[in-house]
Design a protein around this motif. Structure first.
Motif, PDB file in Angstrom:
ATOM      1  N   ASN A 124     -44.728 -10.769  -6.294  1.00  0.00           N
ATOM      2  CA  ASN A 124     -43.923 -10.134  -5.245  1.00  0.00           C
ATOM      3  C   ASN A 124     -42.424 -10.211  -5.510  1.00  0.00           C
ATOM      4  O   ASN A 124     -41.628 -10.112  -4.588  1.00  0.00           O
ATOM      5  CB  ASN A 124     -44.236 -10.793  -3.887  1.00  0.00           C
ATOM      6  CG  ASN A 124     -45.693 -10.647  -3.496  1.00  0.00           C
ATOM      7  OD1 ASN A 124     -46.188  -9.542  -3.351  1.00  0.00           O
ATOM      8  ND2 ASN A 124     -46.385 -11.767  -3.337  1.00  0.00           N
ATOM      9  N   HIS A 125     -42.040 -10.399  -6.758  1.00  0.00           N
ATOM     10  CA  HIS A 125     -40.624 -10.491  -7.085  1.00  0.00           C
ATOM     11  C   HIS A 125     -39.980  -9.099  -7.145  1.00  0.00           C
ATOM     12  O   HIS A 125     -40.577  -8.154  -7.659  1.00  0.00           O
ATOM     13  CB  HIS A 125     -40.423 -11.201  -8.422  1.00  0.00           C
ATOM     14  CG  HIS A 125     -40.484 -12.695  -8.325  1.00  0.00           C
ATOM     15  ND1 HIS A 125     -41.645 -13.359  -8.016  1.00  0.00           N
ATOM     16  CD2 HIS A 125     -39.519 -13.639  -8.483  1.00  0.00           C
ATOM     17  CE1 HIS A 125     -41.408 -14.665  -8.010  1.00  0.00           C
ATOM     18  NE2 HIS A 125     -40.130 -14.855  -8.275  1.00  0.00           N
ATOM     19  N   GLU A 126     -38.789  -9.002  -6.632  1.00  0.00           N
ATOM     20  CA  GLU A 126     -38.045  -7.751  -6.718  1.00  0.00           C
ATOM     21  C   GLU A 126     -37.346  -7.648  -8.068  1.00  0.00           C
ATOM     22  O   GLU A 126     -36.974  -8.645  -8.672  1.00  0.00           O
ATOM     23  CB  GLU A 126     -37.008  -7.682  -5.591  1.00  0.00           C
ATOM     24  CG  GLU A 126     -37.611  -7.593  -4.196  1.00  0.00           C
ATOM     25  CD  GLU A 126     -36.545  -7.394  -3.126  1.00  0.00           C
ATOM     26  OE1 GLU A 126     -35.361  -7.335  -3.492  1.00  0.00           O
ATOM     27  OE2 GLU A 126     -36.917  -7.292  -1.944  1.00  0.00           O
ATOM     28  N   PHE A 127     -37.178  -6.410  -8.503  1.00  0.00           N
ATOM     29  CA  PHE A 127     -36.532  -6.176  -9.790  1.00  0.00           C
ATOM     30  C   PHE A 127     -35.019  -6.043  -9.609  1.00  0.00           C
ATOM     31  O   PHE A 127     -34.544  -5.483  -8.633  1.00  0.00           O
ATOM     32  CB  PHE A 127     -37.085  -4.899 -10.430  1.00  0.00           C
ATOM     33  CG  PHE A 127     -38.442  -5.083 -11.042  1.00  0.00           C
ATOM     34  CD1 PHE A 127     -38.602  -5.072 -12.415  1.00  0.00           C
ATOM     35  CD2 PHE A 127     -39.562  -5.279 -10.241  1.00  0.00           C
ATOM     36  CE1 PHE A 127     -39.844  -5.234 -12.987  1.00  0.00           C
ATOM     37  CE2 PHE A 127     -40.813  -5.445 -10.795  1.00  0.00           C
ATOM     38  CZ  PHE A 127     -40.951  -5.425 -12.179  1.00  0.00           C
ATOM     39  N   GLN A 128     -34.298  -6.545 -10.602  1.00  0.00           N
ATOM     40  CA  GLN A 128     -32.847  -6.459 -10.615  1.00  0.00           C
ATOM     41  C   GLN A 128     -32.399  -5.740 -11.880  1.00  0.00           C
ATOM     42  O   GLN A 128     -33.060  -5.830 -12.918  1.00  0.00           O
ATOM     43  CB  GLN A 128     -32.225  -7.869 -10.567  1.00  0.00           C
ATOM     44  CG  GLN A 128     -32.619  -8.686  -9.345  1.00  0.00           C
ATOM     45  CD  GLN A 128     -32.120  -8.080  -8.044  1.00  0.00           C
ATOM     46  OE1 GLN A 128     -31.066  -7.438  -8.029  1.00  0.00           O
ATOM     47  NE2 GLN A 128     -32.879  -8.260  -6.968  1.00  0.00           N
ATOM     48  N   ILE A 131     -46.144 -13.106 -15.230  1.00  0.00           N
ATOM     49  CA  ILE A 131     -46.854 -12.676 -14.023  1.00  0.00           C
ATOM     50  C   ILE A 131     -48.328 -13.022 -14.209  1.00  0.00           C
ATOM     51  O   ILE A 131     -48.896 -12.780 -15.285  1.00  0.00           O
ATOM     52  CB  ILE A 131     -46.692 -11.160 -13.785  1.00  0.00           C
ATOM     53  CG1 ILE A 131     -45.224 -10.826 -13.492  1.00  0.00           C
ATOM     54  CG2 ILE A 131     -47.576 -10.673 -12.641  1.00  0.00           C
ATOM     55  CD1 ILE A 131     -44.932  -9.341 -13.393  1.00  0.00           C
ATOM     56  N   LEU A 167     -39.530  -9.517 -18.681  1.00  0.00           N
ATOM     57  CA  LEU A 167     -39.660 -10.350 -17.488  1.00  0.00           C
ATOM     58  C   LEU A 167     -38.475 -11.288 -17.307  1.00  0.00           C
ATOM     59  O   LEU A 167     -38.160 -11.709 -16.192  1.00  0.00           O
ATOM     60  CB  LEU A 167     -40.951 -11.164 -17.549  1.00  0.00           C
ATOM     61  CG  LEU A 167     -42.241 -10.333 -17.428  1.00  0.00           C
ATOM     62  CD1 LEU A 167     -43.448 -11.165 -17.809  1.00  0.00           C
ATOM     63  CD2 LEU A 167     -42.395  -9.791 -16.021  1.00  0.00           C
ATOM     64  N   GLY A 226     -45.264 -14.475  -9.632  1.00  0.00           N
ATOM     65  CA  GLY A 226     -44.557 -13.241  -9.950  1.00  0.00           C
ATOM     66  C   GLY A 226     -45.107 -11.975  -9.342  1.00  0.00           C
ATOM     67  O   GLY A 226     -44.718 -10.876  -9.757  1.00  0.00           O
ATOM     68  N   ASN A 245     -34.572  -3.015 -15.998  1.00  0.00           N
ATOM     69  CA  ASN A 245     -34.508  -3.970 -14.897  1.00  0.00           C
ATOM     70  C   ASN A 245     -35.533  -5.076 -15.138  1.00  0.00           C
ATOM     71  O   ASN A 245     -36.395  -4.955 -16.007  1.00  0.00           O
ATOM     72  CB  ASN A 245     -34.736  -3.295 -13.536  1.00  0.00           C
ATOM     73  CG  ASN A 245     -35.959  -2.395 -13.537  1.00  0.00           C
ATOM     74  OD1 ASN A 245     -36.964  -2.684 -14.174  1.00  0.00           O
ATOM     75  ND2 ASN A 245     -35.874  -1.291 -12.817  1.00  0.00           N
ATOM     76  N   THR A 246     -35.440  -6.149 -14.381  1.00  0.00           N
ATOM     77  CA  THR A 246     -36.278  -7.320 -14.620  1.00  0.00           C
ATOM     78  C   THR A 246     -36.511  -8.090 -13.326  1.00  0.00           C
ATOM     79  O   THR A 246     -35.637  -8.121 -12.463  1.00  0.00           O
ATOM     80  CB  THR A 246     -35.614  -8.258 -15.651  1.00  0.00           C
ATOM     81  OG1 THR A 246     -36.405  -9.445 -15.797  1.00  0.00           O
ATOM     82  CG2 THR A 246     -34.216  -8.667 -15.199  1.00  0.00           C
ATOM     83  N   PRO A 247     -37.689  -8.732 -13.191  1.00  0.00           N
ATOM     84  CA  PRO A 247     -37.910  -9.598 -12.036  1.00  0.00           C
ATOM     85  C   PRO A 247     -37.309 -10.987 -12.228  1.00  0.00           C
ATOM     86  O   PRO A 247     -37.262 -11.779 -11.303  1.00  0.00           O
ATOM     87  CB  PRO A 247     -39.440  -9.667 -11.943  1.00  0.00           C
ATOM     88  CG  PRO A 247     -39.900  -9.493 -13.351  1.00  0.00           C
ATOM     89  CD  PRO A 247     -38.916  -8.533 -13.974  1.00  0.00           C
ATOM     90  N   PHE A 258     -49.726  -6.182  -8.948  1.00  0.00           N
ATOM     91  CA  PHE A 258     -48.831  -6.152  -7.796  1.00  0.00           C
ATOM     92  C   PHE A 258     -49.591  -5.785  -6.523  1.00  0.00           C
ATOM     93  O   PHE A 258     -49.027  -5.289  -5.558  1.00  0.00           O
ATOM     94  CB  PHE A 258     -47.686  -5.166  -8.042  1.00  0.00           C
ATOM     95  CG  PHE A 258     -46.692  -5.682  -9.031  1.00  0.00           C
ATOM     96  CD1 PHE A 258     -45.702  -6.577  -8.652  1.00  0.00           C
ATOM     97  CD2 PHE A 258     -46.758  -5.310 -10.359  1.00  0.00           C
ATOM     98  CE1 PHE A 258     -44.795  -7.067  -9.571  1.00  0.00           C
ATOM     99  CE2 PHE A 258     -45.843  -5.791 -11.275  1.00  0.00           C
ATOM    100  CZ  PHE A 258     -44.866  -6.675 -10.883  1.00  0.00           C
TER     101      PHE A 258
END
Length: 404
Positions: A371-375, A319, A333, A369, A312-314, A32
């Motif tokens: 710079n993906h935000e986690f949800q 990645i 992921l 992957g 949580n997951t991107p 990251f």
């Protein structure tokens, strides 16, 4: 340093370097861009990938790298076998058999379906036709609809994992082995276990960390603080067996596990006794039985999964940092199930192979992957099973009340 450069951010300029080298967690951070590793030397003509973690995602990644002509070595800490959370415990001489982590899986993706069909043809997997549903506190059981199909490994989940690499020729397995240091040098990743060299690699993949009769074989438990799932392993895995003991797996809720968290490799006796008693009381409550009415088990074993489920997951399949030649795969992921792990392994294997086999292409084009935000990730306390559920307007005659 010829062939490899570390670009350290200003905040780490005067920090003391750890004597333990590069940890798995720091590899995640590098991916990251918190500490960027950049290789400038070209990839070897016959590249070799290190896969750290022999769970199903790592194993599938190795399989699909071989399909693309790429060699790999899988490093796993498992003493008894591969598989990670595809765990099965067999106690001889009875035998007693327990799937003590992943319980079953469903299929939604066509790529995963193709794999599962092949496993079924080889007798490695079969459909689980036993009754599964939700068990409410007090003994009310609501069965799930038969669709979607539910699958299990024929002889237990670990045996599926152990068999996946049986026909490979370009995959080496090293276990038990805990990779404690990963160091980039001269365009390669150098791995070691407690200062013992484990080889150098063009890229790395982190794929780590008397009976009471009931009308079901598996149930998601509702309304009980200590138990989220129960399953009869004897009926699930040894359906033809008559008589003898029944082996059950009980999985706690995430909250109960957190409340009783201890070092998973050395669970104190007092904690084990407390947790076993609490979970068995939860089982009795779920079944609508009075406290202490269940026969005392003649064998119990407590297992703590310290990294059981993601929260949580991107929402991406894998990645990959092409500059540092480091990739990550795993169910977290995409979600939290066997299918997500398999699809992640396939995706990363193909991505790494494309990178290796596209000389002259800007490496940045292969970044994915970073710079993906986690949800937040939702699902059962034992994972996700898309499409699984009971009929909303089920006839009362289909709802079973367990005998008190």
């Amino acid at each position: 340093m010829e062939g490899g450069k570390k670009q350290k951010p200003s905040y780490s300029k005067n920090r003391r370097k750890s004597s333990y080298g590069t940890s798995r967690r720091s590899i995640l951070k590098k991916s990251f861009n918190q500490e960027q590793v950049t290789f400038t030397a070209p990839v070897s003509d016959d590249p070799l990938v290190a896969i750290i973690g022999g769970g199903i995602s790592g194993l599938i990644c190795a399989m699909f790298l071989e399909k693309r002509g790429v060699r790999s070595t899988v490093f796993d800490t498992g003493i008894h076998g591969l598989g990670g959370r595809m765990g099965t415990r067999v106690i001889d001489p009875q035998p007693l058999i327990f799937d003590h982590a992943a319980q079953f899986f469903t299929v939604n993706d066509s790529r995963f379906a193709e794999l599962v069909n092949g496993w079924m043809d080889k007798g490695l997997v079969r459909e689980w036709r036993g009754t599964i549903g939700e068990l409410q506190n007090g003994g009310q059981f609501v069965p799930f609809l038969p669709s979607p199909p539910k699958y299990i490994a024929t002889n237990g989940m670990r045996f599926l994992a152990d068999s996946l690499l049986s026909e490979t020729r370009m995959v080496n397995v090293v276990r038990p082995c805990w990779i404690s240091k990963l160091e980039p040098f001269n365009g390669m990743w150098h791995l070691s276990e407690n200062e013992k060299p484990c080889g150098k690699f063009d890229a790395i993949v982190i794929a780590h960390n008397g009976s009471t009769e009931v009308p079901f074989e598996g149930a998601f438990v509702r309304g009980i603080d200590s138990v989220s799932w129960m399953a009869n392993n004897t009926k699930k895995l040894l359906a033809s067996q008559s008589g003898g003991p029944h082996c059950w797996t009980f999985l706690s809720t995430a909250a109960y596990g957190k409340q009783n968290k201890v070092p998973q490799e050395n669970i104190p006796t007092a904690t084990a006794t407390k947790v076993k008693a609490g979970m068995l009381e939860g089982v009795e409550a779920a079944l609508g039985l009075s406290k202490g009415s269940l026969p005392k088990p003649f064998y119990t074993r407590l297992q703590l999964w310290g990294a059981a489920l993601p929260t949580n997951t991107p929402g991406i399949p894998c990645i990959f940092d092409p500059l540092g030649r480091a990739g990550i795969c795993g169910d977290w992921l995409l979600g939290s199930n066997v299918e997500a792990a398999v699809l992640s392994g396939i995706s990363l294997a193909n991505h790494i192979a494309d990178y290796f086999q596209s000389p002259g292409t800007d490496p940045g084009e292969f970044a994915v992957g970073l710079n993906h935000e986690f949800q937040p990730l939702e699902g059962h306390d034992i994972g996700q099973f898309p499409g699984l559920g009971s009929e909303e307007k089920m006839n009362e005659a289909q709802v079973y009340e367990l005998a008190k």
